[in-house]
Design an enzyme around this catalytic site. Structure first.
Site, PDB file in Angstrom:
ATOM      1  N   LYS A 168      47.616  24.165  48.546  1.00  0.00           N
ATOM      2  CA  LYS A 168      46.210  24.412  48.294  1.00  0.00           C
ATOM      3  C   LYS A 168      45.681  23.381  47.286  1.00  0.00           C
ATOM      4  CE  LYS A 168      44.866  27.589  45.165  1.00  0.00           C
ATOM      5  NZ  LYS A 168      45.088  27.451  43.720  1.00  0.00           N
ATOM      6  N   ASP A 197      50.899  29.244  50.892  1.00  0.00           N
ATOM      7  CA  ASP A 197      50.259  29.999  49.814  1.00  0.00           C
ATOM      8  C   ASP A 197      51.413  30.600  49.032  1.00  0.00           C
ATOM      9  OD1 ASP A 197      49.295  32.226  48.296  1.00  0.00           O
ATOM     10  OD2 ASP A 197      47.427  32.054  49.415  1.00  0.00           O
ATOM     11  N   HIS A 198      51.617  30.149  47.809  1.00  0.00           N
ATOM     12  CA  HIS A 198      52.866  30.505  47.143  1.00  0.00           C
ATOM     13  C   HIS A 198      52.966  32.011  46.861  1.00  0.00           C
ATOM     14  CE1 HIS A 198      50.610  30.276  43.334  1.00  0.00           C
ATOM     15  NE2 HIS A 198      51.581  30.997  42.812  1.00  0.00           N
ATOM     16  N   LYS A 202      56.519  35.339  47.078  1.00  0.00           N
ATOM     17  CA  LYS A 202      56.951  36.329  46.077  1.00  0.00           C
ATOM     18  C   LYS A 202      57.569  37.530  46.795  1.00  0.00           C
ATOM     19  CE  LYS A 202      53.187  35.096  42.915  1.00  0.00           C
ATOM     20  NZ  LYS A 202      53.818  34.416  41.804  1.00  0.00           N
ATOM     21  N   GLU A 236      45.610  36.992  34.211  1.00  0.00           N
ATOM     22  CA  GLU A 236      46.472  35.986  33.573  1.00  0.00           C
ATOM     23  C   GLU A 236      46.123  35.882  32.099  1.00  0.00           C
ATOM     24  OE1 GLU A 236      47.561  32.532  36.389  1.00  0.00           O
ATOM     25  OE2 GLU A 236      45.391  32.686  36.497  1.00  0.00           O
ATOM     26  N   ASP A 255      39.688  29.171  43.250  1.00  0.00           N
ATOM     27  CA  ASP A 255      41.093  28.968  42.885  1.00  0.00           C
ATOM     28  C   ASP A 255      41.975  30.128  43.352  1.00  0.00           C
ATOM     29  OD1 ASP A 255      43.141  27.486  41.472  1.00  0.00           O
ATOM     30  OD2 ASP A 255      43.051  29.009  39.891  1.00  0.00           O
ATOM     31  N   HIS A 260      45.133  33.471  47.488  1.00  0.00           N
ATOM     32  CA  HIS A 260      46.106  34.466  47.019  1.00  0.00           C
ATOM     33  C   HIS A 260      45.602  35.906  47.180  1.00  0.00           C
ATOM     34  CE1 HIS A 260      47.802  30.871  45.584  1.00  0.00           C
ATOM     35  NE2 HIS A 260      47.254  30.840  44.394  1.00  0.00           N
ATOM     36  N   LYS A 360      41.323  34.354  33.762  1.00  0.00           N
ATOM     37  CA  LYS A 360      42.231  33.707  32.815  1.00  0.00           C
ATOM     38  C   LYS A 360      41.925  34.221  31.407  1.00  0.00           C
ATOM     39  CE  LYS A 360      43.395  29.747  35.540  1.00  0.00           C
ATOM     40  NZ  LYS A 360      44.754  30.085  35.981  1.00  0.00           N
TER      41      LYS A 360
END
Ligand code: BG6
Length: 512
Positions: A168, A197-198, A202, A236, A255, A260, A360
């Site tokens: 991405k 998409d990391h 998971k 986060e 983002d 995600h 964030k």
């Protein structure tokens, strides 16, 4: 401690060893290679899931020899592998690392690459199987694939395969994502394109499917009759770190949400697929993403919240505001927080709001999906204090806590009938122990065996952008006037709480 029924390794059905192949990393001098890709490959080698016929060719513009590349990664692996390094396995792996210094837009690179790969293919007996990992700035994605195709490197012949993994951001809005899809599809087949998409790497995200479809007790209540609403939080504590120049162009919405968070929503809300074959799963994900009602301009104003962090105190330390971060303009209007209320317009989910938020510099790092069930009729407990009548919540803890908990009411011991909220709690580590993992092992292995289930198809990416497009448009037309509007170390702007309070609901905070 209870143990899960896990067979000893020697008795488990063997996972398939990856095909012989060469992995080419564009952008190999960057963070992703040292932090994630190389440690993940090393972990795969330790688990004997990497073929013995394997090599890595890194490409980047920093000048380096093969030896310098090998030495650099040998230093860095210690920091990022997440466990002790086995010197024999690392040495085996190290000898398979190669490096090419080049500019990605230099046309000569691609004929040179073709020759280099042919030689490595012979040396390592990799049967002409190559996959290209694009860990570069997104403006190179289309042109790299075009150039690879122009020298025949995307052509699959004599039983070989050629694949490309795209990191991405996949576009910066719906139109650019469509244009990028079209460009890639001119030079490669959809089956050759692996949009990563990391989040799908998971374990806890993959477990959403196992939890829902391998257990008979949850699916019957997984719908509007029993579920009051769903909350998805990706909180986060980190700020933008060294990524100010990228982040200031992107913002929290682009983002995190079309990628995600859409993965989390689709896995939570999709219909059961007919099989676990790649397209069967992705068809259902795409279907539910298409069922998310696009917000009208008015709804953007009432159902979305944006925020930007100011200075504050986090974990006992003073931290600067977003506008004081490196590479961020002092008057930036980029959002670092977003909350939304979405509706899925289908039979299973009609009238069940999906609230999502991400930001964030929030008070705690916590990614969780909360399924809140409808209240029982409390007629029998009229005299019980209202705060004790908590609703049943099923919480899928994605990270850093990994597990599942169910909150329900129980009688407080004593002579009178009083209720308290209690938790049944499953923690991954208690049952399965912990294994060194970067989250990329499964994804890289899947690409090397040709399983695209955990990668995004073109239509899924576009559906994700469709969901956020109205907010992008309205927010662009109406720049925020109250930024920064939440202090670092808080749970975001007040309006995010109000978004739920208006509906008589509350966010589940404090990592519980
Ligand atoms: C990345 C975003 O894709 O995901 C980052 O660009 C974000 O801004 C990160 O911090 C979150 O990933 P994880 O795995 O730490 O939850």
């Amino acid at each position: 401690m209870a143990q899960a029924e896990v067979l000893p390794r020697s008795q488990r059905p063997p996972a398939r060893t990856a095909d012989p192949c060469i992995m080419v990393i564009f952008g190999a001098a960057g963070d992703l290679t040292r932090r994630k890709l190389v440690p993940a490959l090393y972990n795969l080698a330790c688990a004997e899931l990497l073929s013995r016929e394997f090599a890595v060719l890194g490409i980047a513009h920093s000048p380096m020899s093969n030896d310098e590349f090998r030495n650099k990664l040998s230093e860095e692996i210690r920091e990022y592998a997440g466990g002790d390094i086995d010197p024999n396995i690392w040495e085996w792996f190290r000898r398979r690392l190669y490096y090419l210094t080049a500019e990605f837009d230099d046309k000569n690179l691609y004929s040179q690459l073709s020759t280099t790969l042919a030689k490595l293919d012979q040396d390592h007996a990799t049967r002409g199987n190559y996959f290209f990992y694009l860990a570069t700035a997104p403006n190179f994605f289309g042109s790299i694939v075009e150039q690879l195709a122009s020298v025949g490197l995307m052509e699959e012949k004599n039983g070989s395969w050629r694949r490309v993994i795209v990191e991405k951001p996949f576009g910066h809005d719906l139109d650019s994502a469509k244009a990028l899809n079209q460009q890639l599809l001119r030079f490669a087949g959809e089956k050759q394109i692996y949009r990563i998409d990391h989040y799908l790497g998971k374990e806890t995200v993959q477990n959403i499917l196992a939890f829902r479809f391998a257990n008979g007790i949850f699916e019957p209540i997984w719908n509007r009759r029993y579920i009051d609403h769903v909350q998805i939080s990706v909180a986060e504590t980190v700020g933008v770190e060294q990524r100010g120049s990228y982040y200031d162009q992107a913002g929290a919405l682009r983002d995190m949400v079309p990628n995600h968070i859409m993965q989390l929503i689709s896995l939570t809300s999709m219909e059961p697929p007919v099989s676990f074959e790649a397209n069967a799963v992705r068809d259902e994900q795409a279907k539910v993403l298409h069922a998310i009602q696009p917000l009208s301009s008015e709804e953007v104003l009432t159902r979305t919240v944006r925020g930007q962090y100011g200075p504050g105190v986090l974990e006992g330390h003073r931290v600067p505001g977003y506008r004081n971060e490196p590479d961020v303009p002092p008057d930036s209007r980029t959002e670092t927080f977003v909350a939304m209320k979405l509706a899925i317009d289908n039979w299973r989910w009609a009238d069940v709001p999906f609230y999502l938020r991400t930001g964030k510099r929030l008070a705690a790092q916590n990614t969780q999906i909360v399924i809140q069930f409808r209240r029982a009729p409390f007629v029998l407990f009229r005299d019980t204090a209202v705060e004790n009548l908590l609703p049943n919540q099923l919480v899928l803890h994605i990270q850093p806590e990994e597990g599942i908990s169910l909150q329900f009411a129980a009688k407080v011991p004593g002579p009178i009938m009083r209720l308290g909220a209690v938790d049944m709690n499953f923690q991954y580590a208690d049952y399965f122990g912990t294994h060194p993992s970067t989250g990329y092992e499964r994804l890289l292995h899947d690409c090397m065996i040709g399983d695209a289930t955990l990668f995004q198809r073109a239509d899924m990416v576009e559906a994700g952008w469709c969901v956020v497009s109205p907010a992008l448009d309205v927010w662009r037309a109406l720049p925020p006037r109250n930024f920064p509007n939440y202090p670092s170390g808080s749970w975001g702007p007040r309006e995010a709480d109000e978004l739920l309070e208006r509906d008589g609901r509350h966010w589940r905070n404090f990592g519980k």
